[in-house]
Write an enzyme that holds these catalytic residues in place. Structure first.
Site, PDB file in Angstrom:
ATOM      1  N   LEU A  21      42.506  54.271  56.082  1.00 47.94           N
ATOM      2  CA  LEU A  21      41.970  53.010  56.598  1.00 47.94           C
ATOM      3  C   LEU A  21      41.518  53.237  58.034  1.00 47.94           C
ATOM      4  CD1 LEU A  21      44.496  50.277  55.350  1.00 47.94           C
ATOM      5  CD2 LEU A  21      42.075  50.421  54.778  1.00 47.94           C
ATOM      6  N   ASP A  22      40.369  52.673  58.407  1.00 46.08           N
ATOM      7  CA  ASP A  22      39.883  52.777  59.777  1.00 46.08           C
ATOM      8  C   ASP A  22      40.866  52.094  60.728  1.00 46.08           C
ATOM      9  OD1 ASP A  22      37.578  54.102  59.031  1.00 46.08           O
ATOM     10  OD2 ASP A  22      36.478  52.241  58.681  1.00 46.08           O
TER      11      ASP A  22
END
Length: 466
Positions: free
Chosen positions: A78-79
């Site tokens: 996930l960013d």
């Protein structure tokens, strides 16, 4: 033998905002290492390595790592901007993480119209601004129809997507041409709906304050122009939306970045943390605190109030929500960025049901220990109830069968390796025996031929007289 149960398997954490997936797992490792929950795990690792090395053996660097840290990995990054479900595999659970990369995922995303950034989200720097006064709820709903089902999606060009081992934005910043064309990828949106729509001033979301300047701006505009050309070639603007005029030719749709003059770097290079972890660090992320950012000069003009919307979507593997935000802005005759992103579900893990909140790890082991153990046991039990084909990770029963002791799993692994080597030896021996028999047969034939020749020479000649 170890003195307790070796806990392994898969569980999920609710990732907070502002931290990378790799850093989050490193923080989890630091809590697992001194815990009593994972003491049997380290004891089993020590016994295994000692047995493999013998009394005088010296552990390798990799073996020392297994003795110092719990083996852990994630099933889909996930960013830093994103929050939500981050799947973590522990011990043998890391062997089934590939299956989670291929499963469906659900997200809730906030899209903010009127501006485009180099990273397609609010952590980037503004590349351009576009009119947004004409955008309506009906227009957005109509444009969303283009993004349901199967279509080809262009990944974010100014992103950490790697080409031949190098990130795309590194090519751009160095003024080098991408060695291969970045092709669109198949995308499949199973569900897509708009949960909310806000007119300007009815929501707290704002554009970034930083703007790309200098030679970086020329590079960013070049890349953005290519992305817009690709979007224009694949989808038409929504009905009633004002189309932007482009002076680019059809050749501008080619994705490789054209060379530009070299320049002085105005943004910090990727940190050692992002290089070591392999995480897709967001291009144009905010600089470190010791570097003064370039701020937009204050003006007396009122802050713009662009509209925004909240989407809920379920997608398959390889989908870029940031690209959806960028393409949706172009589809309504404007620009857009992703302001927020929450992964609400991945596979069988869903927020509010079987996902561990990160706040639990801020407490003592008495708080998070039983919850981690319970989630790992719950996942193992669910794997036993499924057929091998339906299990995550291709039905590797060894990795999911928690009841087997650590030594028993290792013994089975060695036994399988021994059988494999035995089969190989059997094939080799069979081939060798066949070749030897063939050679022996040829030698016998040669002996018989020589014997017959000698016999004919020794036979007396027939008397021709009466």
């Amino acid at each position: 033998m170890t003195g307790g149960k070796v806990v392994e398997g898969v569980f999920a954490i609710n990732k907070p905002q502002g931290v990378s997936s790799a850093q989050l797992l490193r923080d989890v490792q630091t809590r697992f290492k001194p815990s009593s929950l994972f003491k049997p795990y380290f004891e089993a690792q020590k016994e295994l390595i000692q047995r493999e090395l013998g009394p005088r053996g010296k552990p390798t660097r990799k073996q020392r790592m297994h003795l110092e840290n719990v083996k852990i990995g994630h099933g889909g990054t996930l960013d830093p901007l994103a929050t939500g479900v981050l799947i973590a595999g522990v011990g043998t659970g890391t062997k089934v993480l590939q299956g989670f990369l291929e499963c469906t995922k659900s997200y809730e995303a906030v899209i903010l119209f009127g501006a485009a950034t180099d990273s397609y989200d609010r952590l980037g720097k503004i590349v351009k601004k576009a009119p947004f006064e004409h955008i309506t709820k009906t227009m957005v709903e109509e444009a969303l129809k283009k993004f349901r089902g199967e279509f080809m999606q262009l990944p974010p060009l100014y992103s950490a997507l790697r080409v031949q081992g190098k990130k795309l934005y590194e090519y751009a910043r160095e003024g080098k041409e991408v060695p291969v064309a970045i092709e669109k990828r198949p995308a499949n949106v199973l569900e897509l709906e708009m949960l909310e729509y806000w007119d300007g001033g009815d929501h707290p979301h704002q554009w970034p304050k930083e703007e790309v300047e200098g030679e970086d701006k020329a590079v960013a505009e070049r890349i953005m122009k290519m992305a817009d050309a690709e979007t224009e070639n694949t989808s038409a603007a929504a009905d009633g939306a004002s189309k932007r005029k482009r002076s680019s030719s059809p050749d501008d749709a080619v994705v490789p970045v054209s060379p530009v003059a070299k320049k002085t770097r105005t943004t910090p290079p990727p940190t050692a943390e992002s290089e070591d972890s392999g995480e897709p660090t967001m291009a144009g992320a905010l600089p470190p605190s010791d570097q003064e950012p370039t701020e937009v000069p204050e003006t007396t003009e009122a802050q713009p109030k662009p509209p925004a919307c909240k989407l809920r979507l379920t997608v398959t593997s390889g989908f870029y929500v940031r690209s959806l935000a960028h393409d949706l802005g172009a589809a309504v005759g404007s620009s857009a960025i992703m302001s927020e992103l929450v992964r609400t579900r991945q596979g069988d893990f869903e927020l509010g049901k079987n996902v561990l909140e990160w706040e639990n790890f801020q407490e003592k082991e008495e708080v998070w220990g039983p919850k981690v153990e319970g989630l790992l046991d719950e996942w193992v039990a669910s794997q036993r109830s499924q057929s091998p084909k339906d299990r995550k990770g291709g039905g590797k029963e060894r990795g999911a069968n928690q009841k087997l002791s650590y030594e028993e799993r290792r013994r089975r692994s060695r036994s399988q390796g021994s059988r494999s080597r035995s089969r190989q030896r059997a094939v080799y021996d069979k081939t060798t025996v066949t070749d030897e028999a063939k050679d022996k047969g040829e030698q016998n034939e040669q002996k018989k031929s020589r014997s017959r020749s000698v016999s004919r020479q020794r036979e007396p000649a027939e008397d021709s007289t009466a």
